[in-house]
Motif scaffolding. Sequence first.
Motif, PDB file in Angstrom:
ATOM      1  N   GLN A   1       0.831  -1.201   0.000  1.00  0.00           N
ATOM      2  CA  GLN A   1       0.000   0.000   0.000  1.00  0.00           C
ATOM      3  C   GLN A   1       0.872   1.259   0.000  1.00  0.00           C
ATOM      4  OE1 GLN A   1      -3.062  -0.207   3.118  1.00  0.00           O
ATOM      5  NE2 GLN A   1      -2.959  -2.430   3.003  1.00  0.00           N
ATOM      6  N   TRP A   2       0.816   1.976  -1.113  1.00  0.00           N
ATOM      7  CA  TRP A   2       1.496   3.264  -1.237  1.00  0.00           C
ATOM      8  C   TRP A   2       0.470   4.353  -0.981  1.00  0.00           C
ATOM      9  CZ3 TRP A   2       6.518   3.148  -1.165  1.00  0.00           C
ATOM     10  CH2 TRP A   2       7.202   2.046  -1.711  1.00  0.00           C
TER      11      TRP A   2
ATOM     12  N   ARG B   1       2.372  -0.927   4.526  1.00  0.00           N
ATOM     13  CA  ARG B   1       1.959   0.363   3.970  1.00  0.00           C
ATOM     14  C   ARG B   1       3.023   1.406   4.250  1.00  0.00           C
ATOM     15  NH1 ARG B   1      -3.197   2.570   6.689  1.00  0.00           N
ATOM     16  NH2 ARG B   1      -4.132   0.783   5.623  1.00  0.00           N
TER      17      ARG B   1
ATOM     18  N   THR C   1      -3.751   4.173  -1.917  1.00  0.00           N
ATOM     19  CA  THR C   1      -4.300   4.393  -0.586  1.00  0.00           C
ATOM     20  C   THR C   1      -4.191   5.878  -0.242  1.00  0.00           C
ATOM     21  OG1 THR C   1      -3.494   2.197   0.061  1.00  0.00           O
ATOM     22  CG2 THR C   1      -4.145   3.680   1.842  1.00  0.00           C
TER      23      THR C   1
ATOM     24  N   TYR D   1       1.763  -0.566   9.723  1.00  0.00           N
ATOM     25  CA  TYR D   1       1.493   0.424   8.684  1.00  0.00           C
ATOM     26  C   TYR D   1       2.287   1.684   9.030  1.00  0.00           C
ATOM     27  CZ  TYR D   1      -2.745  -2.390   7.705  1.00  0.00           C
ATOM     28  OH  TYR D   1      -3.628  -3.407   7.413  1.00  0.00           O
TER      29      TYR D   1
ATOM     30  N   THR E   1       3.202   5.639   4.071  1.00  0.00           N
ATOM     31  CA  THR E   1       2.443   6.860   3.834  1.00  0.00           C
ATOM     32  C   THR E   1       3.375   8.060   3.854  1.00  0.00           C
ATOM     33  OG1 THR E   1       0.570   5.868   5.002  1.00  0.00           O
ATOM     34  CG2 THR E   1       0.476   8.242   4.601  1.00  0.00           C
TER      35      THR E   1
END
Length: 522
Positions: free
Chosen positions: A30-31, A436, A93, A395, A438
Motif C-alpha cells: 500500500q502506497w 503500507r 491508498t 502500517y 504513507t
Amino acid sequence: IAPQSADTVYRMYFPDDDLFLTKGFLPGFQWATSSESFKVEGGWLEGGKGETIWDQFGHEGQAFANHTADLACDSYNKVDIDVYLLQSLGVNTYQFSISWARIFPSGHKDSLSEEGALYYDNLIDALIESGIQPVATLYHWDLPQALQDDGGWTNPSIVAAYKDYAAFCFHRYGNRVKSWNTFSSPWVVSHAGYGTGVHAPGIKDYVTASYQVTHNIVKSHAEAWHVYNDNYRTTQGGKVGIALNSDWAEPADVDKPEDKEAAERYLQFMLGWFAHPIFIDGDYPEVLKTQIEKKRNECPSSAPAVLPTFTDEEKSRIKGTSDFFGLNHYTSRLVSSSVGGCTPGPEGVGDFQAKVDPSWPATASDWIYSMPTGLRSLLNYIKTKYLAINNLPIYITGNGMPTDDIFNDTSRIEYMGGYISEALKAIELDKVDVQRFTVQSLMDGFEGNKGYSERFGLHHVNFVDSYRPRTPKQSAYFFAQIIEQNGFVLHKQDHFEGVKISPPRRSTPLPPSEVPSTGTKP
C-alpha cells in the motif's frame, strides 16, 4: 522541472545500496499519502461546522504570523481536484482525517450536521471510484471547541462523547472505509497540546493534565475499537488501529549502560506511554511507572508528574485493542542519561537528555533531522517489543519533512529515498511485516502553530491565490515513479522519462470559499 527516474535519483544519493535497486516491494503493497482535516479543508464555518481548538488558536493569533485555518487549501470545496492529484500520483491508498466538529459541531451526537457528514461521503465515494482505498483517521488534533470548554481531553466524560462519534463514523462510512485510525500522533496532543502548550488548546500543565489526557485518549481508543469489534467487524470486515508517533532513540554512547537505559526511557515516555497499554497488558510501562514514582519520592513538595491508574476492568478492556500497529516516524535522537531533578516534562521526569548528531541533514523544521536508519531500528524494536506474540502488520502512517524549496525539493527526495529504502530493508532482511508506507503530505497545508511557514506537501499550494492552486513538486514525480515501479527497480533502457503528472484541471468551476481571512469565535 524535468523529472529523473527514481532509480537514477536513488543511485545518486545511495550508491552503496545497489542491492535494493533490484528489489521491489511485495505485490499489493500500500502506497499512500495523507492529509489532515484542519490542515487542508478550510470551510471553517461552512456546512454547519463547529469551531475547533485550532480555529480558536488561529483566531487568537497564536499561530505563525497570525495565520488561520479558515481557508487552508479549501479542500472542503475541492474534492475532485484533490482526488485528481491522487490519481496522478498513482497511490492506491489515501489517509485523511475526519473533523469531529464538522459532523458533530458541539462534539455531541445530538448536534449532527448532515451537510458536514455528506462531505466525507463525497470524498470517500470519489476515492473508491478512482480505485483508491480510503483510510480514515477519526481524530487528528482538531477537537470541537465546545468540548474543550468543558475540559477537553482532561475531562473523563469525553470518552463517551468520542465513543458516540466513532460509532457514527463506523455506521455511516464503514461500508466503504476498511481501515481506521482512531487517533494519529496522540503523543503530540498530550505533549504539545496540554504539556508544553505550543499546540492548541495551549494548556501548559505537564504535571497533571498531560498524563490525564493520555489516560482518556487510551480509554477512548479502546472504546472505539470495541464498538467496531462488537457491531461492525462481521458485516464490514475492516480494521481498526491507532497511529502512534515515535522518534528512534539511539544511546549517545553505546558503550555506556546508563545511556542505553536512558534511550529506553525516552522510547517508553514517547511510544510506550500509548503502545504498552494497547499492545501488551492494558497498563502503562513499568519503566514509566517506576520513574514517576521515583520522582514523587524525590520531590515530595512538588512532584513533577502525576500518573493516573487504570482499574483491572479498564486494563482488560484496553489490552489488545488494535488490528495493526500504525507508526508515524520522522526523525531520531541521540539520548544520554542525566539528572532531571524535579522538572516536569519527559526529559526531567525521565532523567535523559536528547540531541542530534551534527552530521544528520537538517530540514526546514527545527525538530526533524534526516536519519533514515532510525526507521529500520524502530521497526525492529516494535516487532520485538510489541508484536512478538500477536504478530500484527505495521502500517507506516506518516513520514515526511518540510522544505524551503518551492518546486525543486531535492532534499525531500533524498529523505524519502532513504526512509523508503530502510523500510524495504526491514521487510527484506529483518522480516518485519510492513504493509503500507504513507508519505506526508499530499499538499502543503496549515501546520498548526507554524501556520503556512512549513511546507510538507508533495504538491505546492499557492496560499496567496484565493483559489489555492496546487502544483506538483519534484518529489511528487519521484514518489509517482517509486509507486509505478513498486520500489527501486533498475530499468534496462538508458533513459527513463518517468510518470507524467499534469497540473490539476478544473472539471467544474469551483469558486473559493467565502470565509474571512481572520475570524472571531462564532
